[in-house]
Design a protein around this motif. Structure first.
Motif, short mmCIF file in Angstrom:
data_model
loop_
_atom_site.label_atom_id
_atom_site.label_comp_id
_atom_site.label_asym_id
_atom_site.label_seq_id
_atom_site.Cartn_x
_atom_site.Cartn_y
_atom_site.Cartn_z
N LEU A 45 0.82 -1.21 0.00
CA LEU A 45 0.00 0.00 0.00
C LEU A 45 0.86 1.27 0.00
O LEU A 45 0.62 2.18 -0.80
N PRO A 46 1.90 1.36 0.87
CA PRO A 46 2.71 2.59 0.84
C PRO A 46 3.35 2.83 -0.53
O PRO A 46 3.42 3.99 -0.98
N GLU A 47 3.77 1.77 -1.21
CA GLU A 47 4.37 1.96 -2.55
C GLU A 47 3.32 2.49 -3.52
O GLU A 47 3.60 3.38 -4.34
N ALA A 48 2.10 1.95 -3.45
CA ALA A 48 1.03 2.42 -4.35
C ALA A 48 0.72 3.88 -4.04
O ALA A 48 0.50 4.69 -4.95
N MET A 49 0.69 4.23 -2.73
CA MET A 49 0.40 5.62 -2.33
C MET A 49 1.50 6.56 -2.84
O MET A 49 1.22 7.68 -3.26
N ASP A 50 2.74 6.08 -2.80
CA ASP A 50 3.85 6.90 -3.34
C ASP A 50 3.62 7.22 -4.80
O ASP A 50 3.85 8.33 -5.27
N GLN A 51 3.17 6.18 -5.55
CA GLN A 51 2.90 6.38 -6.99
C GLN A 51 1.79 7.42 -7.18
O GLN A 51 1.88 8.28 -8.05
N VAL A 52 0.74 7.31 -6.34
CA VAL A 52 -0.38 8.26 -6.44
C VAL A 52 0.15 9.68 -6.24
O VAL A 52 -0.11 10.58 -7.04
N ARG A 53 0.92 9.86 -5.16
CA ARG A 53 1.41 11.20 -4.84
C ARG A 53 2.35 11.72 -5.94
O ARG A 53 2.29 12.88 -6.31
N SER A 54 3.22 10.84 -6.44
CA SER A 54 4.18 11.38 -7.40
C SER A 54 3.52 11.68 -8.76
O SER A 54 3.95 12.57 -9.47
N LEU A 55 2.45 10.94 -9.11
CA LEU A 55 1.82 11.24 -10.40
C LEU A 55 0.69 12.26 -10.31
O LEU A 55 0.55 13.11 -11.18
N LEU A 56 -0.11 12.16 -9.25
CA LEU A 56 -1.27 13.07 -9.16
C LEU A 56 -1.07 14.19 -8.14
O LEU A 56 -1.85 15.14 -8.11
N GLY A 57 -0.04 14.06 -7.28
CA GLY A 57 0.23 15.11 -6.30
C GLY A 57 -0.59 14.96 -5.04
O GLY A 57 -1.37 14.01 -4.89
N ASP A 58 -0.44 15.95 -4.11
CA ASP A 58 -1.08 15.84 -2.80
C ASP A 58 -2.58 16.08 -2.85
O ASP A 58 -3.31 15.78 -1.91
N GLU A 59 -3.05 16.68 -3.96
CA GLU A 59 -4.49 16.98 -4.05
C GLU A 59 -5.33 15.74 -4.34
O GLU A 59 -6.55 15.78 -4.24
N ALA A 60 -4.67 14.64 -4.74
CA ALA A 60 -5.42 13.45 -5.16
C ALA A 60 -6.27 12.90 -4.02
O ALA A 60 -5.86 12.93 -2.86
N ILE A 61 -7.47 12.44 -4.39
CA ILE A 61 -8.35 11.84 -3.38
C ILE A 61 -8.36 10.33 -3.62
O ILE A 61 -8.56 9.87 -4.75
N ILE A 62 -8.14 9.57 -2.54
CA ILE A 62 -8.13 8.11 -2.68
C ILE A 62 -9.58 7.62 -2.67
O ILE A 62 -10.32 7.87 -1.71
N LEU A 63 -9.97 6.95 -3.74
CA LEU A 63 -11.36 6.48 -3.84
C LEU A 63 -11.50 5.07 -3.30
O LEU A 63 -12.50 4.72 -2.70
N SER A 64 -10.52 4.22 -3.58
CA SER A 64 -10.61 2.86 -3.06
C SER A 64 -9.24 2.21 -3.01
O SER A 64 -8.34 2.58 -3.77
N THR A 65 -9.09 1.27 -2.10
CA THR A 65 -7.88 0.44 -2.10
C THR A 65 -8.35 -1.01 -2.11
O THR A 65 -9.37 -1.34 -1.52
#
Ligand SMILES: Nc1nc2c(ncn2[C@@H]2O[C@H](COP(=O)(O)OP(=O)(O)O)[C@@H](O)[C@H]2O)c(=O)[nH]1
Ligand SMILES: [Mg+2]
Length: 322
Positions: free
Chosen positions: A11-31
């Motif tokens: 999960l932390p690796e996936a979250m890193d990808q989210v942050r680096s591609l979409l930035g801090d504004e991204a909203i997590i919809l599902s895991t």
């Protein structure tokens, strides 16, 4: 709203990808824990005009995205293309997931009805051995016959063991005129000498997509015959292999594709990847080994239906007591 899914081992690796591609504004919809594949995180980013985060829109969009994402996963659609399709679907903001998927397929892939080719241009079928070129040639002649037109079957496959006999059988059954031609010049002559109302179909010998000489020969033949090239590619193969082969065949000038064996496969990610990477449009599809009933039109809606009706084969469900 920009929607993307990310898969990583943890999960932390996936979250890193989210942050680096979409930035801090991204909203997590599902895991989602995808077992051996890792963890999948679906995230959204607000569009620049500020639209996309009303609760109903978000809820509907998430459900649509989940359904589409499950279908694309089943078909092993490569991640990059799956993301593009999900984005296209989420931009539509429709809560009919099938229509959203059809719209996304329409956005990312090309579709060209057979009727748009017209009888004035021959259709030349190319592809690997065993892809279904000869059977598809016969199916095209059968379509012409059903439409009340005559057809000319030009085969470049007559040197193969049984190739000539196969072509003769098809031509006889379909009332098509048969010409055997083994080089670009004789194919061009056969095309030029056809009757004005004859639709010409050129069947070629199986080729190796990674042999430049063979590909050059195919494009020379198509040029000499002024033919529309169509790649015949069987369904069910590895997506990366299918994409590489289609990209190689695109160098011949082929802009259309006729996938075959849709009836005998349950994973179509290879065909989607092949069409996407090569920018080839779907012309029609083979759905049976039988000549008479075997070629159907492909459009975004029929493709979306096909993708969504392929249930994974689960032997355990056959064994379960009811
Ligand atoms: N089930 C199924 N079999 C097909 C289809 N198209 C072709 N085939 C089969 O695939 C095999 C190879 O076809 P053929 O046309 O000879 O391939 P070619 O080497 O590319 O000319 C044959 O056994 C065909 O009957 C299809 O749409 N569905
Ligand atoms: Mg053949």
């Amino acid at each position: 709203m920009l929607l993307r899914s990310f898969t990583a081992k943890t999960l932390p690796e996936a979250m890193d990808q989210v942050r680096s591609l979409l930035g801090d504004e991204a909203i997590i919809l599902s895991t989602q824990d995808d077992g051996l594949k890792g963890v999948k995180v679906t995230a959204a980013l607000e569009a620049e005009d500020g639209t996309g985060f009303e609760p109903e829109v978000l809820e509907g969009g998430l459900e649509v995205a989940d359904r589409i994402s499950t279908v694309l996963d089943h078909h092993r659609v490569p991640q990059g293309l799956a993301d593009r399709l999900l984005n296209a679907a989420s931009n539509l903001l429709s809560d009919d997931w099938m229509m959203a998927m059809a719209a996304a397929l329409d956005h990312e892939l090309g579709f060209l009805p057979l009727s748009e080719i017209g009888p004035e241009r021959p259709i030349m079928l190319i592809g690997p051995s065993g892809a279904g070129k000869s059977v598809t040639s016969a199916k095209l002649c059968a379509c012409a016959r059903l439409a009340g037109a005559r057809s000319l079957l030009i085969t470049m496959d007559s040197d193969k063991a049984g190739g000539r006999a196969q072509a003769e059988t098809f031509a006889e059954v379909l009332g098509a005129r048969l010409v055997c031609a083994n080089d670009p010049e004789s194919v061009a002559v056969a095309v030029q000498q056809r009757e004005a109302d004859e639709m010409a179909v050129i069947d070629t010998i199986g080729s190796n997509p990674f042999d430049e000489f063979e590909l050059r020969r195919l494009s020379e033949t198509a040029e000499a015959a002024e033919a529309t090239l169509a790649l015949v590619l069987p369904a069910g193969g590895d997506p990366a292999e299918a994409a590489d082969a289609a990209l190689a065949y695109a160098s011949t000038g082929a802009r259309t594709m006729i996938p075959t064996r849709l009836d005998a496969a349950r994973r179509f990610g290879g065909l989607l990847a092949a069409a996407h990477v090569s920018s080839m449009s779907f012309l029609a599809a083979g759905v049976s080994r039988h000549i008479g009933a075997g070629l159907v039109a492909v459009n975004p809606v029929s493709l979306a239906r096909l993708l969504s009706t392929c249930e994974p084969f689960e032997p355990s469900s056959l064994l379960a007591a009811d």
